[in-house]
Design a protein around this motif. Sequence first.
Motif, PDB file in Angstrom:
ATOM      1  N   VAL A 106       0.451  -9.247  82.262  1.00 12.74           N
ATOM      2  CA  VAL A 106       1.392  -8.242  82.758  1.00 12.74           C
ATOM      3  C   VAL A 106       0.555  -7.023  83.149  1.00 12.74           C
ATOM      4  CG1 VAL A 106       3.668  -7.233  82.383  1.00 12.74           C
ATOM      5  CG2 VAL A 106       2.838  -8.973  80.812  1.00 12.74           C
ATOM      6  N   VAL A 107      -0.250  -7.162  84.197  1.00  9.24           N
ATOM      7  CA  VAL A 107      -1.229  -6.125  84.547  1.00  9.24           C
ATOM      8  C   VAL A 107      -0.755  -5.339  85.771  1.00  9.24           C
ATOM      9  CG1 VAL A 107      -3.242  -7.138  83.446  1.00  9.24           C
ATOM     10  CG2 VAL A 107      -2.550  -7.982  85.678  1.00  9.24           C
ATOM     11  N   LEU A 108       0.392  -4.697  85.615  1.00  2.93           N
ATOM     12  CA  LEU A 108       0.997  -3.959  86.716  1.00  2.93           C
ATOM     13  C   LEU A 108       0.293  -2.629  86.946  1.00  2.93           C
ATOM     14  CD1 LEU A 108       3.093  -6.121  85.919  1.00  2.93           C
ATOM     15  CD2 LEU A 108       4.884  -4.450  86.373  1.00  2.93           C
ATOM     16  N   HIS A 109       0.392  -2.133  88.165  1.00  3.85           N
ATOM     17  CA  HIS A 109      -0.176  -0.832  88.512  1.00  3.85           C
ATOM     18  C   HIS A 109       0.707   0.292  87.945  1.00  3.85           C
ATOM     19  CE1 HIS A 109      -2.616  -2.414  92.249  1.00  3.85           C
ATOM     20  NE2 HIS A 109      -2.865  -3.072  91.128  1.00  3.85           N
ATOM     21  N   PRO A 110       0.151   1.490  87.790  1.00  2.00           N
ATOM     22  CA  PRO A 110       0.920   2.598  87.188  1.00  2.00           C
ATOM     23  C   PRO A 110       1.909   3.239  88.157  1.00  2.00           C
ATOM     24  CG  PRO A 110      -1.294   3.328  87.726  1.00  2.00           C
ATOM     25  CD  PRO A 110      -1.266   1.852  88.005  1.00  2.00           C
ATOM     26  N   GLU A 111       2.828   2.440  88.673  1.00  5.93           N
ATOM     27  CA  GLU A 111       3.882   2.950  89.547  1.00  5.93           C
ATOM     28  C   GLU A 111       4.960   3.630  88.688  1.00  5.93           C
ATOM     29  OE1 GLU A 111       4.026   2.667  93.000  1.00  5.93           O
ATOM     30  OE2 GLU A 111       1.962   1.955  92.856  1.00  5.93           O
ATOM     31  N   PRO A 112       5.656   4.627  89.230  1.00  9.83           N
ATOM     32  CA  PRO A 112       6.669   5.345  88.429  1.00  9.83           C
ATOM     33  C   PRO A 112       7.703   4.428  87.784  1.00  9.83           C
ATOM     34  CG  PRO A 112       6.244   6.522  90.471  1.00  9.83           C
ATOM     35  CD  PRO A 112       5.487   5.233  90.574  1.00  9.83           C
ATOM     36  N   ASN A 113       8.110   3.374  88.498  1.00 14.42           N
ATOM     37  CA  ASN A 113       9.141   2.482  87.959  1.00 14.42           C
ATOM     38  C   ASN A 113       8.612   1.537  86.889  1.00 14.42           C
ATOM     39  OD1 ASN A 113      11.786   1.336  87.867  1.00 14.42           O
ATOM     40  ND2 ASN A 113      11.045  -0.390  89.070  1.00 14.42           N
ATOM     41  N   PHE A 114       7.298   1.376  86.805  1.00 15.92           N
ATOM     42  CA  PHE A 114       6.716   0.422  85.865  1.00 15.92           C
ATOM     43  C   PHE A 114       6.387   1.051  84.512  1.00 15.92           C
ATOM     44  CE2 PHE A 114       4.812  -2.182  89.610  1.00 15.92           C
ATOM     45  CZ  PHE A 114       6.057  -2.748  89.847  1.00 15.92           C
ATOM     46  N   ILE A 115       5.970   2.315  84.530  1.00 16.10           N
ATOM     47  CA  ILE A 115       5.371   2.914  83.337  1.00 16.10           C
ATOM     48  C   ILE A 115       6.333   2.901  82.145  1.00 16.10           C
ATOM     49  CG2 ILE A 115       4.494   5.083  82.373  1.00 16.10           C
ATOM     50  CD1 ILE A 115       3.259   5.644  85.139  1.00 16.10           C
ATOM     51  N   MET A 116       7.620   3.139  82.381  1.00 18.68           N
ATOM     52  CA  MET A 116       8.588   3.131  81.289  1.00 18.68           C
ATOM     53  C   MET A 116       9.488   1.895  81.314  1.00 18.68           C
ATOM     54  SD  MET A 116       7.955   5.614  79.350  1.00 18.68           S
ATOM     55  CE  MET A 116       9.419   5.564  78.315  1.00 18.68           C
ATOM     56  N   SER A 117       9.086   0.885  82.080  1.00 19.17           N
ATOM     57  CA  SER A 117       9.891  -0.338  82.154  1.00 19.17           C
ATOM     58  C   SER A 117       9.604  -1.229  80.946  1.00 19.17           C
ATOM     59  CB  SER A 117       9.556  -1.109  83.439  1.00 19.17           C
ATOM     60  OG  SER A 117       8.237  -1.634  83.381  1.00 19.17           O
ATOM     61  N   GLN A 118      10.448  -2.248  80.792  1.00 18.43           N
ATOM     62  CA  GLN A 118      10.238  -3.277  79.779  1.00 18.43           C
ATOM     63  C   GLN A 118      10.268  -4.622  80.495  1.00 18.43           C
ATOM     64  OE1 GLN A 118      12.353  -1.049  75.925  1.00 18.43           O
ATOM     65  NE2 GLN A 118      13.177  -2.965  76.702  1.00 18.43           N
ATOM     66  N   PRO A 119       9.129  -5.053  81.049  1.00 16.80           N
ATOM     67  CA  PRO A 119       9.131  -6.257  81.887  1.00 16.80           C
ATOM     68  C   PRO A 119       9.550  -7.503  81.110  1.00 16.80           C
ATOM     69  CG  PRO A 119       6.883  -5.553  81.396  1.00 16.80           C
ATOM     70  CD  PRO A 119       7.785  -4.465  80.915  1.00 16.80           C
ATOM     71  N   ASN A 120      10.408  -8.298  81.726  1.00 12.06           N
ATOM     72  CA  ASN A 120      10.889  -9.523  81.078  1.00 12.06           C
ATOM     73  C   ASN A 120       9.750 -10.391  80.604  1.00 12.06           C
ATOM     74  OD1 ASN A 120      13.297  -8.528  82.054  1.00 12.06           O
ATOM     75  ND2 ASN A 120      13.560 -10.104  83.610  1.00 12.06           N
ATOM     76  N   LYS A 121       8.742 -10.509  81.460  1.00 15.03           N
ATOM     77  CA  LYS A 121       7.661 -11.467  81.167  1.00 15.03           C
ATOM     78  C   LYS A 121       6.905 -11.087  79.894  1.00 15.03           C
ATOM     79  CE  LYS A 121       6.250 -10.687  85.244  1.00 15.03           C
ATOM     80  NZ  LYS A 121       7.130  -9.540  85.516  1.00 15.03           N
ATOM     81  N   LEU A 122       6.814  -9.804  79.564  1.00 16.16           N
ATOM     82  CA  LEU A 122       6.142  -9.400  78.331  1.00 16.16           C
ATOM     83  C   LEU A 122       6.809 -10.073  77.128  1.00 16.16           C
ATOM     84  CD1 LEU A 122       4.431  -7.644  76.432  1.00 16.16           C
ATOM     85  CD2 LEU A 122       6.025  -5.753  76.871  1.00 16.16           C
ATOM     86  N   PHE A 123       8.126  -9.964  77.055  1.00 14.47           N
ATOM     87  CA  PHE A 123       8.853 -10.530  75.916  1.00 14.47           C
ATOM     88  C   PHE A 123       8.949 -12.049  76.013  1.00 14.47           C
ATOM     89  CE2 PHE A 123      10.456  -6.186  76.585  1.00 14.47           C
ATOM     90  CZ  PHE A 123      10.017  -5.626  75.392  1.00 14.47           C
ATOM     91  N   GLU A 124       8.940 -12.568  77.230  1.00 15.94           N
ATOM     92  CA  GLU A 124       8.964 -14.025  77.390  1.00 15.94           C
ATOM     93  C   GLU A 124       7.664 -14.639  76.903  1.00 15.94           C
ATOM     94  OE1 GLU A 124      12.116 -14.525  81.093  1.00 15.94           O
ATOM     95  OE2 GLU A 124      10.009 -14.131  81.539  1.00 15.94           O
TER      96      GLU A 124
END
Length: 389
Positions: free
Chosen positions: A268-286
């Motif tokens: 889960v190596v996303l870039h530091p975009e405004p929408n990503f920094i405080m998100s909770q990506p599904n794949k992390l928990f999956e």
Amino acid sequence: MKIVHFTSVHHVYDTRITFKECSTLQNYGHDVRLIAAHDKNELINGIQVIGVGKGSSRRLTRMLFTTIRVFRECLRQDADIYHYHDPELMPIGLLLKILGKRVIYDVHEDVPRDIFSKGWIPDWLKKPVSLSVEAIERFVSKRMDAIIPATPFIAERFRTYNPHTYEIQNFPLLDELISHEGSKIKEHNNIAYIGSISEVRGIKDTIECLEQLNRIMPVNLLLGGNFSPPELLDQVRQLSGWKFVDYRGRVDREQFREIMSQSKLGLVVLHPEPNFIMSQPNKLFEYMSAGIPVLASDFPLWKQIIEGNQCGLCIPPMKPHLMANAIRYVLEHPEEAQRMGENGRQAAVTHYNWEPEGHKLNELYEQLMKPKFDNRNKRNRKQLTADSG
């Protein structure tokens, strides 16, 4: 209770909409329908899907004509509660409220922040578009019967618009992705990424990382999902590290589980975009629920989850050499990797899973159908009629 979920953007196999929310409500005994931009009517996981035709690939065309077809079908269904999933459907939500319907807005993303990651919007236009979208969300949300944000961060903003805001977090179905084969030894150095594939989600960094790693040890990426934009696939195929990628295309849930059973690490190596920094990506928990270690960008919230549960490693994003070092460490320390995977799985079992979220969702629906709600709904309808006049 007759319930209609509707979307003009999401796929009919969307995990949150179809396999979590709709299926959960159906299991509680409700009559659930899903209206979507799909080419036919069919049953999916026991849910009656009503297709209004494939949406156009052109955004403006889809936002106009597909939403009209969705609205017509909503009226035909005459449901007790309507539940929509896309910002472009906010006008439909308002129209349904004017007609006296109970309506829920399900907020999957922090849309005003997400605008800054949209490559098709000119940079000079992103801020005014973001501010406009936020103002529209504020106006519409105040008039909805309930708001269901997918993360606490999104919920914090919407509670300032509407007190009837309830977090329904997008945690995984607990036993969906765990391998049925138990602790089978994974012979190959496979790592995985499943989800939307784009440059800001780290695909080019990952391929460069693979090239560096394979100078030292054999490592393959099992990749599943759609490229955004689609032409990005042709670009990354030209990269020398692509030969270490096993691209599976869009994968269903069974294929997802198979990839998890073959992988030693999830990315889960996303870039530091405004929408990503405080998100909770599904794949992390999956990944956690599947029992494999996680390698993620070192955003504060993600570090708190991953390091707090000792279920993986966090690195600064956009640095392929650091990614390569972290992957190599996990692969060269199998006992520690196993502990990370077990820790992640335990955290999913005790906290990060769908069951309590589904229970909260059904409780909300039951509350919306109570008599005391009818009085509030009548007051809201009068206000909406006054506003529209």
